[in-house]
Design an enzyme around this catalytic site. Structure first.
Site, mmCIF file in Angstrom:
data_model
loop_
_atom_site.group_PDB
_atom_site.id
_atom_site.type_symbol
_atom_site.label_atom_id
_atom_site.label_comp_id
_atom_site.label_asym_id
_atom_site.label_seq_id
_atom_site.Cartn_x
_atom_site.Cartn_y
_atom_site.Cartn_z
ATOM 1 N N ASP A 1 28.129 46.782 44.761
ATOM 2 C CA ASP A 1 28.667 45.531 44.233
ATOM 3 C C ASP A 1 28.516 45.576 42.720
ATOM 4 O OD1 ASP A 1 29.199 42.953 43.381
ATOM 5 O OD2 ASP A 1 28.035 41.977 44.960
ATOM 6 N N ASN B 1 38.545 48.301 37.464
ATOM 7 C CA ASN B 1 39.621 47.670 38.237
ATOM 8 C C ASN B 1 39.146 46.511 39.102
ATOM 9 O OD1 ASN B 1 42.289 47.586 39.812
ATOM 10 N ND2 ASN B 1 40.809 48.083 41.407
ATOM 11 N N TYR C 1 41.187 32.474 36.133
ATOM 12 C CA TYR C 1 41.413 33.894 36.433
ATOM 13 C C TYR C 1 42.095 34.616 35.276
ATOM 14 C CZ TYR C 1 43.812 37.999 38.245
ATOM 15 O OH TYR C 1 44.330 39.253 38.390
ATOM 16 N N ALA D 1 42.272 33.765 32.248
ATOM 17 C CA ALA D 1 41.410 33.701 31.057
ATOM 18 C C ALA D 1 40.380 34.816 31.063
ATOM 19 C CB ALA D 1 40.716 32.338 30.988
ATOM 20 N N LYS E 1 40.786 37.718 32.399
ATOM 21 C CA LYS E 1 41.505 38.961 32.115
ATOM 22 C C LYS E 1 41.938 39.036 30.647
ATOM 23 C CE LYS E 1 41.508 40.893 36.240
ATOM 24 N NZ LYS E 1 40.940 42.228 36.480
ATOM 25 N N ILE F 1 52.146 42.402 41.861
ATOM 26 C CA ILE F 1 51.958 43.652 42.592
ATOM 27 C C ILE F 1 51.573 43.322 44.035
ATOM 28 C CG2 ILE F 1 50.727 45.857 42.664
ATOM 29 C CD1 ILE F 1 52.340 45.514 40.105
#
Length: 252
Positions: free
Chosen positions: A62, A89, A153, A155, A157, A186
């Site tokens: 994790d 990723n 979310y 923000a 990234k 995607i």
């Protein structure tokens, strides 16, 4: 461990490698002859990622856990003696509009999408500097536009893109390149993990398709190609680059 075969191939760590973009990226590097440490929280998906690819070694971890950055980096360097590419990723979606947010919602997004990549990059820098390696961060084109009702979310990234540019300048004197790939829509399981109903998922996909000039949803392999291309030795003069992979949605 006998590392004679690995000494002549690049060693790559891919987080979130159990499904989607991470799985496709791990396999793309393996096809190029790299030795890949595929990191994820669940052993079964990681085993599926590695099936048929002897160059992929699953590592159950994790990325948000205490000590995980050091353990992941050590797993690569202890087994193979080097680390050439780190692909940050692993990520989670979620959140909601203002009025629905709380610490329990925001905390995991920050921990997975921002804190974990920062700490893993920090742990990996000495090995990457020794190999003149590359960090590839996976962000999102959503972070480059307004995204109402789900702002946390993207923000996280967007912040990862800022780190990409800052690290590129900071680490260039040490020979480490830092780049990012920003996927658009995607086909991955992230929508399932966000708890969207089938109706909301369809509405989201219909909206996305209406705003993608190329007229299709992307495949994980589309993003994997971009990750391997930016990490390739031939891309040695690229750093600080954030490459959209979104069918033209960002410029439409």
């Amino acid at each position: 461990m006998d590392t004679s075969t690995e000494q002549h191939s690049r060693v790559v760590v891919v987080t979130g490698a159990g499904t989607g973009i991470g799985r496709a990226t791990a396999r793309a590097f393996a096809r190029e002859g790299a030795t890949v440490l595929a990191v994820g929280r669940r052993p079964e998906p990681l085993a599926e990622t590695a099936a048929g690819f002897p160059g992929i070694r699953p590592l159950v971890a994790d990325v948000t856990a205490d000590g995980a950055p050091e353990a992941i980096t050590a797993a690569a360097t202890d087994a193979y003696g080097r680390l050439d590419v780190l692909v940050n990723n692993a990520g989670i979606g979620g959140g909601g509009p203002l009025g629905t947010l709380d610490r329990e919602t925001i905390g995991p997004l920050l921990a997975t999408n921002l804190v974990a990549p920062a700490l893993l990059a920090q742990a990996a820098v000495p090995a990457l500097a020794a190999s003149r390696g590359v960090i590839v961060n996976v962000t999102t084109t959503i972070g480059q536009r307004g995204w109402p009702n789900g702002s946390v979310y993207p923000a996280t990234k967007s912040a990862l893109e800022t780190l990409t540019r800052c690290w590129a300048v900071e680490l260039a004197p040490r020979g480490v390149r830092v780049v990012a790939v920003a996927p658009g829509a995607i086909e991955t399981p992230i929508a399932d993990h966000m708890g969207l109903s089938p109706e909301r998922r369809k509405a989201l996909r219909d909206w996305q398709l209406a705003h993608i000039p190329m007229g299709r949803i992307g495949r994980p392999e589309d993003v994997a190609w971009a990750v391997t291309a930016l990490a390739a030795p031939d891309a040695g003069y690229l750093t600080g680059t954030v490459l959209p992979v979104d069918g033209g949605a960002l410029v439409a």
